[in-house]
Design a protein around this motif. Structure first.
Motif, short mmCIF file in Angstrom:
data_model
loop_
_atom_site.label_atom_id
_atom_site.label_comp_id
_atom_site.label_asym_id
_atom_site.label_seq_id
_atom_site.Cartn_x
_atom_site.Cartn_y
_atom_site.Cartn_z
N ASN A 123 12.45 -32.28 -53.94
CA ASN A 123 12.23 -30.92 -53.43
C ASN A 123 11.47 -30.94 -52.09
O ASN A 123 10.79 -29.98 -51.75
N LYS A 124 11.57 -32.06 -51.36
CA LYS A 124 10.94 -32.17 -50.06
C LYS A 124 11.98 -31.94 -48.97
O LYS A 124 13.12 -32.36 -49.09
N ILE A 125 11.53 -31.29 -47.90
CA ILE A 125 12.44 -30.99 -46.80
C ILE A 125 12.59 -32.23 -45.93
O ILE A 125 11.61 -32.86 -45.55
N GLY A 126 13.85 -32.57 -45.60
CA GLY A 126 14.10 -33.72 -44.75
C GLY A 126 13.79 -33.44 -43.30
O GLY A 126 13.52 -32.31 -42.90
N LYS A 127 13.85 -34.48 -42.47
CA LYS A 127 13.52 -34.36 -41.05
C LYS A 127 14.66 -33.75 -40.25
O LYS A 127 14.43 -33.03 -39.27
N LEU A 128 15.90 -34.04 -40.62
CA LEU A 128 17.05 -33.60 -39.83
C LEU A 128 17.11 -32.08 -39.66
O LEU A 128 17.32 -31.60 -38.53
N PRO A 129 16.92 -31.29 -40.72
CA PRO A 129 16.95 -29.83 -40.53
C PRO A 129 15.90 -29.35 -39.53
O PRO A 129 16.18 -28.46 -38.71
N TYR A 130 14.70 -29.94 -39.58
CA TYR A 130 13.67 -29.58 -38.61
C TYR A 130 14.10 -29.93 -37.19
O TYR A 130 13.89 -29.15 -36.26
N VAL A 131 14.68 -31.11 -37.04
CA VAL A 131 15.12 -31.55 -35.70
C VAL A 131 16.15 -30.60 -35.14
O VAL A 131 16.09 -30.18 -33.97
N LEU A 132 17.12 -30.21 -35.97
CA LEU A 132 18.18 -29.31 -35.51
C LEU A 132 17.63 -27.92 -35.19
O LEU A 132 17.98 -27.33 -34.17
N ALA A 133 16.77 -27.41 -36.06
CA ALA A 133 16.22 -26.07 -35.86
C ALA A 133 15.34 -26.01 -34.61
O ALA A 133 15.46 -25.10 -33.78
N ILE A 134 14.45 -26.99 -34.46
CA ILE A 134 13.56 -27.00 -33.30
C ILE A 134 14.34 -27.25 -32.01
O ILE A 134 14.03 -26.67 -30.96
N SER A 135 15.38 -28.08 -32.08
CA SER A 135 16.23 -28.31 -30.90
C SER A 135 16.91 -27.02 -30.48
O SER A 135 17.03 -26.73 -29.27
N PHE A 136 17.35 -26.25 -31.46
CA PHE A 136 17.98 -24.96 -31.17
C PHE A 136 16.99 -24.01 -30.50
O PHE A 136 17.32 -23.31 -29.54
N ILE A 137 15.76 -24.00 -30.99
CA ILE A 137 14.71 -23.14 -30.42
C ILE A 137 14.42 -23.56 -28.98
O ILE A 137 14.30 -22.72 -28.07
N LEU A 138 14.33 -24.87 -28.75
CA LEU A 138 14.06 -25.37 -27.39
C LEU A 138 15.22 -25.09 -26.45
O LEU A 138 15.02 -24.86 -25.25
N LEU A 139 16.44 -25.13 -26.98
CA LEU A 139 17.61 -24.77 -26.17
C LEU A 139 17.51 -23.33 -25.70
O LEU A 139 17.80 -23.02 -24.54
N MET A 140 17.09 -22.45 -26.59
CA MET A 140 16.92 -21.04 -26.25
C MET A 140 15.89 -20.87 -25.13
O MET A 140 16.12 -20.14 -24.16
N VAL A 141 14.76 -21.57 -25.24
CA VAL A 141 13.72 -21.48 -24.21
C VAL A 141 14.21 -22.09 -22.90
O VAL A 141 13.95 -21.54 -21.82
N SER A 142 14.94 -23.19 -22.99
CA SER A 142 15.46 -23.84 -21.79
C SER A 142 16.44 -22.94 -21.05
O SER A 142 16.42 -22.86 -19.81
N LEU A 143 17.30 -22.25 -21.79
CA LEU A 143 18.23 -21.31 -21.16
C LEU A 143 17.48 -20.19 -20.46
O LEU A 143 17.87 -19.76 -19.36
N SER A 144 16.41 -19.73 -21.07
CA SER A 144 15.60 -18.67 -20.46
C SER A 144 15.01 -19.14 -19.13
O SER A 144 15.02 -18.39 -18.14
N VAL A 145 14.50 -20.37 -19.10
CA VAL A 145 13.92 -20.92 -17.88
C VAL A 145 14.98 -21.14 -16.82
O VAL A 145 14.80 -20.79 -15.64
N TRP A 146 16.11 -21.69 -17.23
CA TRP A 146 17.20 -22.01 -16.29
C TRP A 146 17.78 -20.74 -15.66
O TRP A 146 18.01 -20.68 -14.45
N LEU A 147 17.99 -19.72 -16.49
CA LEU A 147 18.59 -18.47 -15.99
C LEU A 147 17.53 -17.49 -15.49
O LEU A 147 17.88 -16.41 -15.01
#
Length: 322
Positions: free
Chosen positions: A9-33
């Motif tokens: 019942n422990k959360i793996g690392k991969l879901p965190y990596v994908l979710a945080i990467s998605f969040i950082l992509l959103m912030v990066s798009l904001s900075v770029w645009l």
């Protein structure tokens, strides 16, 4: 994308990596645009809740994941066009959103945040709706592709009476802020989401309220401090997310809103950033205390209702010793 190991019942690392990467992509798009409104704090909470925690109430109906937030974003943006007193504008927005969620028979709490955000950041740019649509559609795609909603019932029991209680709590909070002259600090969308979800819980305790208020306040403090100390928004967001993961595990708190609050510092006016931790603390104290009082009264009323039935059953089944 397995969110948890069934055996531990422990959360793996991969879901965190994908979710945080998605969040950082959103912030990066904001900075770029150079478009600050691309940063949607509640999308961060949704990414964690849906891809990592697999919150059943958030993913059981994939189509609602993008429909509800997009519609509430349009509601909030439409209401923001009217020149009316701010607290009234917020209450009207909340009321219409509750009607909409009742109409589609959904309890998707993050839709409340996407509807309130236009009012909180005072945007009137209609591109906001398309941004919400694009990001929430992506979140839905992740849920569907990885079958995160598999084996979940499409329908769940919804206590619509709590929508009324939620509106009552919101009205009291907004009224107090208005009377004190701080109405423009009253709306912190992630807190409204936590309040709404807490009302839906069958059991709500002082310990739960304390943990929510403490971790939300710490999250706000972390966000404000990192925002002021780190120039790069992408780096600041990365540090925020890592620290929130640590805080969540330290306090054993699975509260998606913790990931949303630090990102408010990127979209709020600078003068509001410094006061964000204090306002978060005061709002948490007031609104969560209100929930505790209501739940206590509800439990007391329920006990009174069942006690006569139990006594009646005892009288009918009792046998005379003679």
């Amino acid at each position: 994308m397995n969110a948890a190991n069934p055996a531990t019942n422990k959360i793996g690392k991969l879901p965190y990596v994908l979710a945080i990467s998605f969040i950082l992509l959103m912030v990066s798009l904001s900075v770029w645009l150079q478009h600050a409104e691309i940063i949607l704090p509640e999308v961060a909470a949704m990414a964690i809740a849906m891809w990592v925690y697999r919150e059943p109430g958030w993913i059981r109906r994939p189509s609602v994941i993008f429909i509800a937030p997009t519609m509430t974003a349009a509601i909030g943006l439409t209401m923001n066009q009217f020149q009316i007193i701010y607290p009234i504008k917020v209450m009207l927005t909340l009321f219409i959103m509750m009607l909409f969620l009742r109409l589609i028979r959904s309890n998707l709490a993050p839709a409340i945040a996407t509807g309130l955000l236009p009012l909180a950041i005072h945007t009137q740019d209609w591109s906001f709706v398309s941004i919400v649509f694009a990001f929430t559609l992506t979140l839905m795609a992740g849920v569907v592709v990885f079958q995160l909603h598999k084996n979940l019932a499409a329908k769940s029991m919804i206590q619509y009476k709590y929508m009324v209680i939620f509106l009552a709590i919101s009205l009291c909070w907004l009224s107090i802020c208005w009377l004190l002259g701080y109405e423009h600090m009253a709306v912190i969308p992630p807190i409204f989401v936590v309040v709404y979800e807490s009302l839906q819980k069958p059991i709500y305790t002082v310990k739960m309220a304390f943990k929510q208020g403490l971790t939300l306040t710490i999250s706000a403090a972390v966000g404000a401090l990192i925002f002021m100390q780190v120039d790069s928004q992408v780096l600041a967001a990365f540090i925020d997310m890592i620290l929130i993961v640590v805080i969540s595990r330290l306090f054993h708190a699975r509260i998606p809103a913790l990931y949303a609050i630090p990102l408010l510092t990127f979209v709020f006016p600078v003068e509001k950033v410094w006061s964000l931790p204090l306002v978060t603390l005061v709002a948490s104290l007031f609104m969560f205390s209100f929930i505790l009082l209501y739940k206590y009264g509800e439990k007391k009323a329920s006990n009174r209702k069942h006690r006569p039935e139990q006594n009646e059953g005892f009288d009918q089944n009792s046998v005379s010793p003679s």
